[in-house]
Structure formats: structure tokens, C-alpha cells
Design a protein around this motif. Sequence first.
Motif, PDB file in Angstrom:
ATOM      1  N   GLU A 176      39.536  60.740  60.071  1.00  0.00           N
ATOM      2  CA  GLU A 176      40.177  59.422  59.597  1.00  0.00           C
ATOM      3  C   GLU A 176      39.980  58.813  58.323  1.00  0.00           C
ATOM      4  OE1 GLU A 176      41.610  56.093  60.927  1.00  0.00           O
ATOM      5  OE2 GLU A 176      41.109  57.763  62.523  1.00  0.00           O
ATOM      6  N   ALA A 177      38.745  59.239  57.581  1.00  0.00           N
ATOM      7  CA  ALA A 177      38.967  59.661  56.723  1.00  0.00           C
ATOM      8  C   ALA A 177      40.082  60.097  55.673  1.00  0.00           C
ATOM      9  CB  ALA A 177      36.828  59.863  56.050  1.00  0.00           C
ATOM     10  N   PHE A 178      40.247  61.065  55.736  1.00  0.00           N
ATOM     11  CA  PHE A 178      41.395  62.452  55.359  1.00  0.00           C
ATOM     12  C   PHE A 178      42.806  62.067  54.948  1.00  0.00           C
ATOM     13  CE2 PHE A 178      37.016  63.459  53.437  1.00  0.00           C
ATOM     14  CZ  PHE A 178      37.689  63.724  52.423  1.00  0.00           C
ATOM     15  N   LEU A 179      42.587  61.564  56.558  1.00  0.00           N
ATOM     16  CA  LEU A 179      44.088  61.090  56.825  1.00  0.00           C
ATOM     17  C   LEU A 179      44.870  60.123  56.129  1.00  0.00           C
ATOM     18  CD1 LEU A 179      44.436  61.721  61.101  1.00  0.00           C
ATOM     19  CD2 LEU A 179      45.431  63.265  58.616  1.00  0.00           C
ATOM     20  N   PRO A 180      46.211  60.604  55.705  1.00  0.00           N
ATOM     21  CA  PRO A 180      46.843  59.620  55.199  1.00  0.00           C
ATOM     22  C   PRO A 180      47.243  58.175  56.423  1.00  0.00           C
ATOM     23  CG  PRO A 180      48.237  61.051  56.109  1.00  0.00           C
ATOM     24  CD  PRO A 180      47.396  61.477  56.365  1.00  0.00           C
ATOM     25  N   GLN A 181      46.946  57.026  55.626  1.00  0.00           N
ATOM     26  CA  GLN A 181      47.122  55.862  56.868  1.00  0.00           C
ATOM     27  C   GLN A 181      47.792  54.517  56.409  1.00  0.00           C
ATOM     28  OE1 GLN A 181      45.451  55.553  59.715  1.00  0.00           O
ATOM     29  NE2 GLN A 181      43.606  56.800  58.508  1.00  0.00           N
ATOM     30  N   PRO A 182      48.960  54.092  57.855  1.00  0.00           N
ATOM     31  CA  PRO A 182      48.600  54.558  59.303  1.00  0.00           C
ATOM     32  C   PRO A 182      49.647  55.971  59.877  1.00  0.00           C
ATOM     33  CG  PRO A 182      50.642  53.218  58.801  1.00  0.00           C
ATOM     34  CD  PRO A 182      50.228  53.588  57.776  1.00  0.00           C
ATOM     35  N   LEU A 195      44.729  73.801  50.078  1.00  0.00           N
ATOM     36  CA  LEU A 195      45.100  73.342  49.912  1.00  0.00           C
ATOM     37  C   LEU A 195      46.097  73.693  49.340  1.00  0.00           C
ATOM     38  CD1 LEU A 195      42.181  71.026  47.971  1.00  0.00           C
ATOM     39  CD2 LEU A 195      44.214  70.103  49.118  1.00  0.00           C
ATOM     40  N   THR A 196      46.836  74.624  48.912  1.00  0.00           N
ATOM     41  CA  THR A 196      47.716  75.576  48.290  1.00  0.00           C
ATOM     42  C   THR A 196      48.711  75.360  49.759  1.00  0.00           C
ATOM     43  OG1 THR A 196      47.074  77.943  48.861  1.00  0.00           O
ATOM     44  CG2 THR A 196      47.424  76.603  46.672  1.00  0.00           C
ATOM     45  N   HIS A 197      48.600  75.087  50.629  1.00  0.00           N
ATOM     46  CA  HIS A 197      49.604  75.115  51.452  1.00  0.00           C
ATOM     47  C   HIS A 197      50.741  73.506  51.059  1.00  0.00           C
ATOM     48  CE1 HIS A 197      47.987  77.187  55.128  1.00  0.00           C
ATOM     49  NE2 HIS A 197      47.133  76.065  55.151  1.00  0.00           N
ATOM     50  N   ILE A 198      50.563  73.102  50.326  1.00  0.00           N
ATOM     51  CA  ILE A 198      51.336  71.865  50.123  1.00  0.00           C
ATOM     52  C   ILE A 198      52.237  72.392  48.947  1.00  0.00           C
ATOM     53  CG2 ILE A 198      51.052  69.759  48.313  1.00  0.00           C
ATOM     54  CD1 ILE A 198      48.556  69.256  49.588  1.00  0.00           C
ATOM     55  N   ALA A 203      49.720  68.843  60.169  1.00  0.00           N
ATOM     56  CA  ALA A 203      49.571  67.215  61.288  1.00  0.00           C
ATOM     57  C   ALA A 203      50.488  65.883  59.923  1.00  0.00           C
ATOM     58  CB  ALA A 203      48.337  66.082  61.129  1.00  0.00           C
ATOM     59  N   GLY A 204      50.261  65.692  58.936  1.00  0.00           N
ATOM     60  CA  GLY A 204      51.118  64.693  57.774  1.00  0.00           C
ATOM     61  C   GLY A 204      52.893  65.750  57.258  1.00  0.00           C
ATOM     62  N   TRP A 205      52.365  66.549  57.215  1.00  0.00           N
ATOM     63  CA  TRP A 205      53.820  67.366  57.399  1.00  0.00           C
ATOM     64  C   TRP A 205      54.753  66.921  58.794  1.00  0.00           C
ATOM     65  CZ3 TRP A 205      55.144  73.396  56.301  1.00  0.00           C
ATOM     66  CH2 TRP A 205      56.124  73.133  56.409  1.00  0.00           C
ATOM     67  N   ALA A 206      53.912  67.005  59.823  1.00  0.00           N
ATOM     68  CA  ALA A 206      54.837  66.570  60.560  1.00  0.00           C
ATOM     69  C   ALA A 206      55.077  65.292  61.532  1.00  0.00           C
ATOM     70  CB  ALA A 206      53.772  67.397  61.909  1.00  0.00           C
ATOM     71  N   ASN A 207      54.743  64.557  60.548  1.00  0.00           N
ATOM     72  CA  ASN A 207      54.586  62.971  60.299  1.00  0.00           C
ATOM     73  C   ASN A 207      55.823  62.976  59.715  1.00  0.00           C
ATOM     74  OD1 ASN A 207      53.854  60.434  61.926  1.00  0.00           O
ATOM     75  ND2 ASN A 207      53.083  60.385  60.081  1.00  0.00           N
ATOM     76  N   GLY A 208      56.608  63.554  59.098  1.00  0.00           N
ATOM     77  CA  GLY A 208      57.355  63.608  58.469  1.00  0.00           C
ATOM     78  C   GLY A 208      57.164  63.088  56.532  1.00  0.00           C
ATOM     79  N   MET A 209      55.777  63.461  55.467  1.00  0.00           N
ATOM     80  CA  MET A 209      55.571  63.164  55.127  1.00  0.00           C
ATOM     81  C   MET A 209      56.425  64.213  53.598  1.00  0.00           C
ATOM     82  SD  MET A 209      51.547  62.527  55.128  1.00  0.00           S
ATOM     83  CE  MET A 209      51.066  62.073  53.623  1.00  0.00           C
ATOM     84  N   SER A 210      56.779  64.559  52.410  1.00  0.00           N
ATOM     85  CA  SER A 210      57.544  64.939  52.535  1.00  0.00           C
ATOM     86  C   SER A 210      56.112  66.040  51.369  1.00  0.00           C
ATOM     87  CB  SER A 210      58.439  64.862  51.112  1.00  0.00           C
ATOM     88  OG  SER A 210      57.766  64.185  49.990  1.00  0.00           O
ATOM     89  N   GLY A 211      56.272  67.246  50.848  1.00  0.00           N
ATOM     90  CA  GLY A 211      55.079  68.532  49.810  1.00  0.00           C
ATOM     91  C   GLY A 211      54.656  67.041  49.182  1.00  0.00           C
ATOM     92  N   ALA A 212      56.103  66.330  48.638  1.00  0.00           N
ATOM     93  CA  ALA A 212      55.169  65.579  46.945  1.00  0.00           C
ATOM     94  C   ALA A 212      54.118  64.323  47.132  1.00  0.00           C
ATOM     95  CB  ALA A 212      57.185  65.721  46.384  1.00  0.00           C
ATOM     96  N   GLU A 213      54.626  63.772  49.026  1.00  0.00           N
ATOM     97  CA  GLU A 213      54.046  63.305  49.455  1.00  0.00           C
ATOM     98  C   GLU A 213      52.541  63.237  49.451  1.00  0.00           C
ATOM     99  OE1 GLU A 213      56.991  59.819  51.162  1.00  0.00           O
ATOM    100  OE2 GLU A 213      56.394  61.880  52.568  1.00  0.00           O
ATOM    101  N   LEU A 214      52.132  64.673  50.562  1.00  0.00           N
ATOM    102  CA  LEU A 214      51.077  65.056  50.732  1.00  0.00           C
ATOM    103  C   LEU A 214      50.266  65.823  49.206  1.00  0.00           C
ATOM    104  CD1 LEU A 214      52.249  67.563  52.928  1.00  0.00           C
ATOM    105  CD2 LEU A 214      50.951  65.872  53.788  1.00  0.00           C
ATOM    106  N   ARG A 215      51.023  66.022  48.114  1.00  0.00           N
ATOM    107  CA  ARG A 215      50.189  66.417  47.036  1.00  0.00           C
ATOM    108  C   ARG A 215      49.480  65.173  46.778  1.00  0.00           C
ATOM    109  NH1 ARG A 215      50.586  69.357  42.494  1.00  0.00           N
ATOM    110  NH2 ARG A 215      52.110  71.401  43.207  1.00  0.00           N
TER     111      ARG A 215
END
Length: 325
Positions: free
Chosen positions: A141-147, A55-58, A85-97
Amino acid sequence: MAHDVQTTDDLTPLQHRGAEIVDALRQGEPPIVQPKRDGMPRIGVALGGGSARGLTHIPFIEAMDELGLKPTTIAGTSIGALIGAGWANGMSGAELRDHAMSVLGTMRIIASRLWGAQIRNLGGLVQNGFNIQLDAARVVEAFLPQPFPDDFRDLKIPLYVVATDFQSWHQAVFNSGLLRPAIAGSIAIPSLFKPVKHANHLLVDGGVVNPLPLDQAAADCDILVGIDVNGDPSEKMDKVDHRALDVWFGSAQIMMHSLTAHMMAAYPPDVYIRPHLSVFGALEFWRVKEIMESAQRDKDNFKRHLAHKVEQFIMKTGETNRAGD
């Protein structure tokens, strides 16, 4: 590759931009870098495996956001593949947090998601035969952000996901095709998860063979960044009554540390960070807030060294920097 910055007045627009970036970095005011590269370095980032410590990647992703930098390639192992994967999909660090806090904030939330992912009804309970091994595909599937996209080609940044082929004893690297089963294979910690069948492979956790995939992030980049979240030796050196699970995960850490050392010798990163995480257990995901906050000092060092490396690239000088130094 960028050209040398001239000192005369006949600079091109590109060279003017480079000089402005250098001045801003020197003054401690990181510039915002637009998606168009304009001579900026191509940055490859390797996100290592480390279970909850990952989680410290974030915070380090947030650091790159604050510098206005985006990677051109992301390679991830285990939780590094999931967050990558979330980062590659365009999520920012704040959104990942925010997402991590929403799905891991308490034991109750985690248990609810894991229970729903593993056993959706009584029929599932009977079919699984009280098997304590988790289904990695359902957990993803349970922990990836959707969609979330189904295929690698729909990601905004190229992503390489590293898993281990249990039958051939080699790494299996995915950067095309179905995304979720590749991530599931990469996070499938032996014994905790059932192996994942995908693309003619039987996959287990990528950390078994390549815990920090510098080799996959190194291709076609100017600056190679390695974020190693495996942790450090336990602070309780005099403890002798370790639980079986502690011994299992501790032994895995030792193995991953050795593999990472060999990988770094073959693919030396320009910027390398290994946050101090020995106080956090491998499965203590519910401590998500503490884990991310613990990386603040390392984040500042990482940010400073990466900014310095960008300046070195523009000025055509350079050496490898370890952000932990």
C-alpha cells in the motif's frame, strides 16, 4: 499467427503493414505499434524476483515502450509482481522510473514510508510487540502508485502474480480477485515479512518456488520474454567474512538460479536477459538510480534482440535469442 509476407504487388493491407515494420526495424527505426495487434506477435513477459535488483525491470519496460511494443500477458514474481502490476495498469516505463525515484530516492524517504506502513501509531507499536517483521500488505500500500485498482479485472493487461503457498509447498498463481493481497504474498520474503493470509493460502515470496514465471507468461503468446534480475555470483570471490544477512540472501540467490535454470529448460524464452547486478545488495533500494542506470548496456542488447525477434515473427523465421549474447 501471421502469414508469410509476399513479394508480389497483391499484398493485403495487413501484409503491407508487416513489410513496413520489417523495413523500419532493419533501418534501426522501431515503429510505433498500436494497441490493435494487426498481425503483430503476442508477447508474454515474465518479470523475475530479485529484491532491489528487480528495479532493473524498469529500463527493459522502457525498451519495449521505445519499440512501440506492449505485452499481451505479464507474469511477475516478488518485485516483478509489484512492478508488473504498475505496468499492467497502464504505466509507461518512464512513469515507473519517476515513481520509483519518488518513493525510493533516499534512505530517509524509504524509512519514512516503511515506518508509516508498519507502525501508524503508538497503539500499533504495542500491538506488534516490537516485531521486526514487516507487514507486506502495508508495504504494498505504501509503495504502489495511487490511485490503484483493487481487482485484477480492472487492469489493462492480464497479470499473473506468483506466490508460494507455505503450507502446501506449491506455487499459488493469482490472476483474478483482489490485487493487493496477491502482490503482498508474492513479495513476502521469509523472515523479513510476515506470511500473508489470502484466499485460503498462507503465502510467502514467490521466488521460493518460481523466481522467473515463464510458465505463466508462456500461454497464448508468440514471443516469450524472460527478464531475470536474480543477479550473478559475488565479484568478491575471496571474501570470507560475510554477514549473516549476506549469507541468507546469497543462498536464496543460488536456489533461485537453480530453479530458473529448470524453468528455462521447460519453457525456453525467445528473448532472455539477465543484467549483471552483483555489485548491488538485495536490500539496497536507495541505490535506485544507480541500479536502473547499470542496465543501460543490457537494455540496448535487449532492445536489439527483441526487435530482431519481432522481425523473425513477421518473416516466419526464427530461433531463440538471448539478449545477453
